[in-house]
Design an enzyme around this catalytic site. Structure first.
Site, PDB file in Angstrom:
ATOM      1  N   ASP A 274     -42.765  88.126  44.589  1.00  0.00           N
ATOM      2  CA  ASP A 274     -43.222  87.403  43.414  1.00  0.00           C
ATOM      3  C   ASP A 274     -41.965  87.116  42.581  1.00  0.00           C
ATOM      4  O   ASP A 274     -40.924  87.739  42.806  1.00  0.00           O
ATOM      5  CB  ASP A 274     -44.221  88.265  42.632  1.00  0.00           C
TER       6      ASP A 274
ATOM      7  N   ASP B 121     -41.659  86.215  38.583  1.00  0.00           N
ATOM      8  CA  ASP B 121     -41.591  86.765  37.222  1.00  0.00           C
ATOM      9  C   ASP B 121     -41.968  88.243  37.220  1.00  0.00           C
ATOM     10  O   ASP B 121     -43.038  88.625  37.668  1.00  0.00           O
ATOM     11  CB  ASP B 121     -42.501  85.964  36.287  1.00  0.00           C
TER      12      ASP B 121
ATOM     13  N   HIS C 219     -40.859  86.885  30.650  1.00  0.00           N
ATOM     14  CA  HIS C 219     -40.995  86.589  29.228  1.00  0.00           C
ATOM     15  C   HIS C 219     -42.276  85.807  28.951  1.00  0.00           C
ATOM     16  O   HIS C 219     -42.469  85.317  27.858  1.00  0.00           O
ATOM     17  CB  HIS C 219     -39.779  85.786  28.730  1.00  0.00           C
TER      18      HIS C 219
ATOM     19  N   TYR D 130     -44.633  82.823  31.042  1.00  0.00           N
ATOM     20  CA  TYR D 130     -44.487  81.393  31.329  1.00  0.00           C
ATOM     21  C   TYR D 130     -43.021  80.968  31.344  1.00  0.00           C
ATOM     22  O   TYR D 130     -42.568  80.183  30.520  1.00  0.00           O
ATOM     23  CB  TYR D 130     -45.305  80.544  30.349  1.00  0.00           C
TER      24      TYR D 130
ATOM     25  N   ASN E 263     -47.148  82.202  41.481  1.00  0.00           N
ATOM     26  CA  ASN E 263     -48.109  81.420  40.708  1.00  0.00           C
ATOM     27  C   ASN E 263     -47.373  80.871  39.496  1.00  0.00           C
ATOM     28  O   ASN E 263     -46.638  81.617  38.837  1.00  0.00           O
ATOM     29  CB  ASN E 263     -49.266  82.290  40.216  1.00  0.00           C
TER      30      ASN E 263
ATOM     31  N   SER F 289     -48.916  79.037  36.630  1.00  0.00           N
ATOM     32  CA  SER F 289     -50.007  78.436  35.854  1.00  0.00           C
ATOM     33  C   SER F 289     -49.508  77.781  34.571  1.00  0.00           C
ATOM     34  O   SER F 289     -50.231  76.995  33.973  1.00  0.00           O
ATOM     35  CB  SER F 289     -51.082  79.478  35.533  1.00  0.00           C
TER      36      SER F 289
ATOM     37  N   HIS G 239     -51.581  75.435  40.122  1.00  0.00           N
ATOM     38  CA  HIS G 239     -52.988  75.247  39.759  1.00  0.00           C
ATOM     39  C   HIS G 239     -53.550  76.373  38.894  1.00  0.00           C
ATOM     40  O   HIS G 239     -53.025  77.480  38.895  1.00  0.00           O
ATOM     41  CB  HIS G 239     -53.846  75.155  41.031  1.00  0.00           C
TER      42      HIS G 239
ATOM     43  N   CYS H 264     -58.046  76.489  43.797  1.00  0.00           N
ATOM     44  CA  CYS H 264     -57.294  76.189  45.015  1.00  0.00           C
ATOM     45  C   CYS H 264     -57.264  77.384  45.969  1.00  0.00           C
ATOM     46  O   CYS H 264     -57.722  78.469  45.641  1.00  0.00           O
ATOM     47  CB  CYS H 264     -55.866  75.795  44.640  1.00  0.00           C
TER      48      CYS H 264
ATOM     49  N   CYS I 273     -54.233  78.331  47.159  1.00  0.00           N
ATOM     50  CA  CYS I 273     -52.856  78.845  47.133  1.00  0.00           C
ATOM     51  C   CYS I 273     -52.599  79.824  45.986  1.00  0.00           C
ATOM     52  O   CYS I 273     -51.642  80.592  46.044  1.00  0.00           O
ATOM     53  CB  CYS I 273     -51.837  77.695  47.105  1.00  0.00           C
TER      54      CYS I 273
ATOM     55  N   LYS J  92     -52.466  83.029  44.121  1.00  0.00           N
ATOM     56  CA  LYS J  92     -52.688  84.446  44.413  1.00  0.00           C
ATOM     57  C   LYS J  92     -53.785  84.963  43.477  1.00  0.00           C
ATOM     58  O   LYS J  92     -53.772  84.597  42.312  1.00  0.00           O
ATOM     59  CB  LYS J  92     -51.391  85.242  44.208  1.00  0.00           C
TER      60      LYS J  92
END
Length: 184
Positions: A8, A10, A17, A19, A51, A53, A91, A104, A106, A108
């Site tokens: 992963d 972040d 931090h 996003y 991810n 988002s 997504h 979706c 994809c 996680k």
């Protein structure tokens, strides 16, 4: 077939931090480049699955993500540690940006990013590893057939409640030190 270590981003590669979609918010966790280089020297592919988002939420764009990725890869390349593959999910089911609003396959904890990597790199998933900082990272990897599942970072105590079978290390560098001793 190749073995891989999936990561992963972040909270594992860089400080989370919240996003992280701009260079100003991107900060490597100390020792990560050396850890990734050591894992690559142990003949494992290194694959990032993240991810994002923040894209779906309109906080930054795909171009912003690409800029951060190019910077990250450039810095890692100087240490012989650039990722072999980078996969991301922009997504979210509740996205504010309409084109990214979907449930979706994809994002996680769903496994699609892992399956893309498996196909692209001819990966032996059973002998691969996932290093994440949330249970959803490990759930996605497990659904794709990855057997060794590792939690690192700040959320170990809370995430272990959701995924008690995970191995734990304080950080990616700590994991890499143990992993490379075993692999070598």
């Amino acid at each position: 077939m190749h073995k891989a270590v999936f990561f992963d981003r972040d909270g594992v590669i860089n400080r989370d931090h919240g996003y992280v979609g701009t260079l100003e918010r991107f900060e490597f966790i100390p020792g990560v480049a050396e850890a990734l280089a050591a894992i690559k020297k142990a003949c494992y592919k290194t694959i990032l699955v993240t991810n994002q988002s923040g894209i779906a939420r309109g906080l930054y764009t795909v171009d912003d993500f690409d800029t951060v990725t190019e910077f990250m890869q450039g810095q890692l390349a100087m240490a012989g540690a650039a990722f072999d593959g980078v996969y991301f999910c922009p997504h979210h089911p509740n996205a504010t940006v309409a084109k990214f609003r979907c449930d979706c396959s994809c994002r996680k904890p769903k496994p699609e990013m892992f399956l893309w990597a498996r196909k692209e790199f001819d990966l032996d998933m059973e002998n691969s590893v996932m290093v994440g900082d949330h249970a959803s990272d490990l759930q996605a990897a497990q659904a794709a057939g990855v057997k060794r599942l590792v939690l690192v970072g700040e959320h170990i105590e809370t995430e272990l409640k959701h995924f008690p079978q995970a191995e734990t290390f304080n950080s990616l560098p700590e994991f890499a030190m143990s992993f490379c001793r075993q692999a070598g």
